[in-house]
Design a protein around this motif. Structure first.
Motif, PDB file in Angstrom:
ATOM      1  N   LYS A  84      -2.942 -12.875 -12.930  1.00 57.57           N
ATOM      2  CA  LYS A  84      -2.859 -12.246 -11.615  1.00 57.57           C
ATOM      3  C   LYS A  84      -2.430 -10.787 -11.710  1.00 57.57           C
ATOM      4  N   VAL A  85      -2.036 -10.380 -12.917  1.00 54.40           N
ATOM      5  CA  VAL A  85      -1.705  -8.969 -13.104  1.00 54.40           C
ATOM      6  C   VAL A  85      -3.017  -8.213 -13.305  1.00 54.40           C
ATOM      7  N   PRO A  86      -3.277  -7.218 -12.466  1.00 51.37           N
ATOM      8  CA  PRO A  86      -4.568  -6.543 -12.572  1.00 51.37           C
ATOM      9  C   PRO A  86      -4.744  -5.853 -13.928  1.00 51.37           C
ATOM     10  N   ASP A  87      -5.969  -5.902 -14.442  1.00 51.90           N
ATOM     11  CA  ASP A  87      -6.266  -5.289 -15.739  1.00 51.90           C
ATOM     12  C   ASP A  87      -6.202  -3.781 -15.693  1.00 51.90           C
ATOM     13  N   LYS A  88      -6.692  -3.245 -14.576  1.00 56.18           N
ATOM     14  CA  LYS A  88      -6.813  -1.785 -14.469  1.00 56.18           C
ATOM     15  C   LYS A  88      -5.778  -1.240 -13.492  1.00 56.18           C
ATOM     16  N   PRO A  89      -5.271  -0.050 -13.800  1.00 60.11           N
ATOM     17  CA  PRO A  89      -4.304   0.548 -12.871  1.00 60.11           C
ATOM     18  C   PRO A  89      -4.953   0.947 -11.554  1.00 60.11           C
ATOM     19  N   THR A  90      -4.130   0.944 -10.511  1.00 59.22           N
ATOM     20  CA  THR A  90      -4.578   1.450  -9.221  1.00 59.22           C
ATOM     21  C   THR A  90      -4.485   2.965  -9.272  1.00 59.22           C
ATOM     22  N   VAL A  91      -5.607   3.632  -9.148  1.00 59.46           N
ATOM     23  CA  VAL A  91      -5.586   5.094  -9.194  1.00 59.46           C
ATOM     24  C   VAL A  91      -6.031   5.627  -7.840  1.00 59.46           C
ATOM     25  N   ASP A  92      -5.230   6.516  -7.310  1.00 57.68           N
ATOM     26  CA  ASP A  92      -5.612   7.136  -6.048  1.00 57.68           C
ATOM     27  C   ASP A  92      -6.004   8.573  -6.307  1.00 57.68           C
ATOM     28  N   SER A  93      -7.145   8.941  -5.861  1.00 56.68           N
ATOM     29  CA  SER A  93      -7.480  10.353  -5.990  1.00 56.68           C
ATOM     30  C   SER A  93      -6.896  11.044  -4.754  1.00 56.68           C
ATOM     31  N   ILE A  94      -6.114  12.063  -5.026  1.00 57.46           N
ATOM     32  CA  ILE A  94      -5.476  12.773  -3.919  1.00 57.46           C
ATOM     33  C   ILE A  94      -6.400  13.885  -3.442  1.00 57.46           C
TER      34      ILE A  94
ATOM     35  N   PRO B  25       0.784  -1.235   0.000  1.00 58.55           N
ATOM     36  CA  PRO B  25       0.000   0.000   0.000  1.00 58.55           C
ATOM     37  C   PRO B  25       0.815   1.283   0.000  1.00 58.55           C
ATOM     38  N   HIS B  26       2.075   1.236   0.450  1.00 59.54           N
ATOM     39  CA  HIS B  26       2.836   2.482   0.508  1.00 59.54           C
ATOM     40  C   HIS B  26       3.717   2.705  -0.705  1.00 59.54           C
ATOM     41  N   ALA B  27       3.683   1.747  -1.641  1.00 57.67           N
ATOM     42  CA  ALA B  27       4.544   1.868  -2.826  1.00 57.67           C
ATOM     43  C   ALA B  27       4.268   3.173  -3.573  1.00 57.67           C
ATOM     44  N   LYS B  28       3.031   3.599  -3.562  1.00 52.62           N
ATOM     45  CA  LYS B  28       2.697   4.792  -4.347  1.00 52.62           C
ATOM     46  C   LYS B  28       3.334   6.065  -3.784  1.00 52.62           C
ATOM     47  N   HIS B  29       3.828   5.991  -2.553  1.00 55.64           N
ATOM     48  CA  HIS B  29       4.477   7.178  -1.982  1.00 55.64           C
ATOM     49  C   HIS B  29       5.993   7.161  -2.159  1.00 55.64           C
ATOM     50  N   CYS B  30       6.479   6.094  -2.779  1.00 59.34           N
ATOM     51  CA  CYS B  30       7.922   5.923  -2.945  1.00 59.34           C
ATOM     52  C   CYS B  30       8.602   7.143  -3.559  1.00 59.34           C
TER      53      CYS B  30
END
Lengths: 509, 173
Positions: free
Chosen positions: B38-48, A316-321
């Motif tokens: 097992k590789v996800p199809d969609k990127p993980t997007v975080d809204s900041i 979970p913290h990889a995105k803050h690398c």
């Protein structure tokens, strides 16, 4: 040259099918044919190369050859070599000839390796394109094989060189030197991905070993807590040969671990069905090219089909690398770079009326914008009022990132499989549209995590993009898992049959 | 039995070739039909949530002068100042992470004892080596200009657009 690897060369040398002088000359000729790629900034004169080659030849005649006898190796220009210019591709160090030799260089030489030259890089290893060098940018050798339109035009007409693919960085010179065939292996440095990134773009194996396994003595520091020497070779086996020759404790680097290093050979009977591979979902980020994604999936599927357990995992913290790396890097740079004053060594220019003015002017002329920017930002983060808020905050997040790795590996996962870069090698025109910081943030997105946690990571080429450039993936493992990590990498390499760059036509001209 | 195994191996290896050289045979290959990758199809997007972040510290003339003084490098131009602003903005995003109770991490070797050599002299007599890279030496001394002379103050006109309203203070000083 295309198929010449360290392993193959050692075999031929032992059987006297080739002499060290012939091998050195082959590499030297290739260097001459590809000077327009600008990957070498200092060549060792051929008389000296021949002298070393003759010594290697003697070892083979006597049957007492060492691990790298007669193998041409290049070093990034941030490794000190006694009395040989070592510049970090910066005006600051253009006049610098170190009075001592880096341990990595010493170990390669002791093993019989022949050091052919120093390679180009981003100034002080700050960058990911090898375009920010005081010697000018490094050109990816794959440009010889194809151009932007995919036509078979090559670099021989310099006038037509309007746009070209970059080599990646910051150890772009080392990667380009191996890909072009000017040496069989090269050393770079890897602080946030600087060895794996160019290895990926130049179709080579790039190894960043566990922090503490390889000595940093004599490698000019960027970020002491993350810097490691990196190894660039054509194959995984070569990577292991080089690692075996240089790994282990060094009394001159207190951050090398004291356990005795056990050399290993690649296990070609490695049982993939006993391997548990994690796919960290956070590494599928926006901007990942469909080609890289496809390769990632195909490789994960291939492992699974061969019996490996493959599972999606979360870090979970990889995105803050990247943000964390950015702060820690600037801070260590601000501290590290206070040594460059122009008094004891390096560029000295400006007013002789005040020490501070002399320092300031020397540093102003010696450093490029990128270096200056990181020093200024670092000193900002280190101000008393910002120390906790930025520096300690970043160090806390570093622990969370490191804990992510620990959690994944203690859950039974043996290795992590991720992309190395978002795309294949970018073009210079595209790359130079944005500044160094923005590009580093994109380019190092998958690689900085391993530096944060100190884990070993290897990038290996597995396929080609539609326009013919190499596509690579990265494997990461727990601390000191190099032998198993490279055995798995070897297995993947064997399945992939990646075709190395063939520049042998240059010799026929 | 052995023959069957060999045959299976051959089939297996051609399939792997196909997997990797997908640029040639991507059309024939449909992994989804065999496995759910097992590789996800969609990127993980975080809204900041930028609103949750603390306010950015102001970059004023006093700060610029302080940073230049302790860094002994100058902000060349407005681009340099914008670079700092951007660097701070990026760093500010660290505050998205809750780090309560987390100890700062200096080094990945924190659980080990680093090597300390015994306090014996192992080298020396290398004055010439040590001095060899200095541009100016005298009698085996490094030569530096007089200290205690503060840096000449340079006007910051070239940064005025970014520093904005701080222009007046600049004139005062």
């Amino acid at each position: 040259m295309k198929s010449m690897t360290v392993k193959k060369a050692l075999g031929l040398l032992r059987k006297h099918d080739i002499s060290p002088i012939e091998l050195v000359d082959m590499c030297h000729r290739r260097l001459k044919e590809t000077t327009n790629l600008n990957y070498m900034v200092h060549n060792i004169p051929s008389q000296l190369l021949h002298k070393h080659a003759r010594i290697a030849e003697q070892s083979y005649v006597k049957g007492s050859s060492k691990a790298l006898d007669g193998i041409p190796v290049a070093f990034k220009d941030n490794f000190c070599m006694r009395n040989i210019p070592t510049t970090c591709a910066s005006r600051m160090l253009l006049n610098y000839k170190p009075p001592y030799t880096a341990t990595m260089v010493e170990k390669v030489a002791q093993a019989g390796g022949i050091i052919v030259g120093k390679t180009n890089m981003d100034e002080f290893a700050m960058g990911s394109g090898s375009v920010d060098s005081c010697y000018g940018p490094v050109v990816n050798p794959w440009n010889f094989a194809l151009n932007l339109q995919g036509q078979e035009s090559i670099l021989d007409e310099e006038s037509s060189l309007s746009d070209w693919f970059i080599s990646g960085g910051s150890s772009g010179g080392s990667a380009a030197a191996v890909a072009a065939g000017a040496c069989l292996a090269a050393f770079g440095s890897d602080t946030g991905g600087s060895t794996r990134n160019p290895a990926s773009y130049c179709g080579l194996v790039g190894l960043k070993a566990t922090y503490g396994l390889l000595s940093r003595h004599g490698m000019i520091p960027l970020v002491n807590s993350m810097d490691v020497p990196g190894i660039v070779t054509k194959t995984v086996e070569d990577s292991a040969i080089l690692l075996n020759a240089v790994a282990g404790h060094d009394v001159r680097d207190s951050t090398t671990v004291q356990e005795k290093y056990a050399p290993f050979e690649i296990d070609d009977t490695f049982d993939v069905s006993k391997v548990y591979v994690g796919i960290p979902r956070e590494f599928h980020t926006p901007g990942l090219s469909p080609e890289v994604l496809k390769l990632w999936k195909a490789t994960a599927d291939a492992l699974e089909q061969a019996g490996a357990k493959v599972a999606e995992v979360s870090m979970p913290h990889a995105k803050h690398c990247l943000n964390c790396y950015h702060v820690l890097c600037c801070c260590e740079v601000a501290s590290n770079f206070s040594r460059y004053t122009g008094i004891e060594f390096g560029l000295r220019c400006g007013s002789e009326e005040s020490t501070e003015d002399l320092y300031a002017e020397s540093r102003h002329h010696g450093f490029n914008d990128v270096v200056r920017g990181r020093i200024l930002a670092g000193n900002f983060f280190l101000l008393r009022r910002n120390f906790d808020r930025f520096f300690l905050k970043a160090q806390r997040i570093r622990r969370l990132i490191s804990n992510d790795f620990k959690a994944v590996f203690s859950s039974g996962i043996h290795f992590l499989l991720t992309p190395t870069t978002l795309t294949d090698a970018p073009s210079f025109s595209w790359f130079s549209q944005k500044d160094n910081r923005t590009r580093s943030a994109e380019q190092d997105i998958f690689t900085t995590a391993a530096n944060m946690a100190g884990t070993p990571a290897v990038s290996l080429p597995l396929s080609n993009s539609q326009r013919g450039l190499p596509l690579s993936l990265q494997l990461m493992g727990p601390h000191f898992s190099e032998s198993r990590l490279l055995s798995l990498a070897y297995w993947l390499e064997q399945q992939a049959h990646f075709q190395h760059l063939d520049l042998d036509f240059l010799d026929r001209k | 039995m052995l023959r069957v195994a060999c045959k299976r191996l051959r089939v297996f290896s051609t399939r792997l070739d196909c997997l990797f050289n997908f640029q040639h045979c991507a059309k024939d290959f449909k992994p989804a039909a065999l496995y759910a990758s097992k590789v996800p199809d969609k990127p993980t997007v975080d809204s900041i949530d930028y609103d949750s972040l603390p306010e950015l510290p102001e970059i004023d003339l006093a700060l610029v002068e302080q940073l230049e003084r302790i860094s002994l490098v100058e902000f060349n131009n407005e681009a340099g100042l914008l670079r700092l602003r951007e660097a701070v903005k990026i760093a500010n995003q660290l505050h998205l992470v809750d780090t309560d109770g987390v100890e700062p991490m200096d080094t990945v070797l924190e659980d080990r004892e680093c090597y300390l050599r015994s306090d014996n002299v192992t080298d020396g007599n290398c004055v010439e080596d040590v001095m060899s890279n200095a541009s100016k030496v005298e009698e085996q001394y490094f030569v530096a200009p007089p200290g205690n002379i503060p840096m000449k103050k340079r006007d910051k006109d070239h940064l005025s657009n970014i520093l904005g309203k701080k222009e007046e203070e600049d004139e005062d000083s």
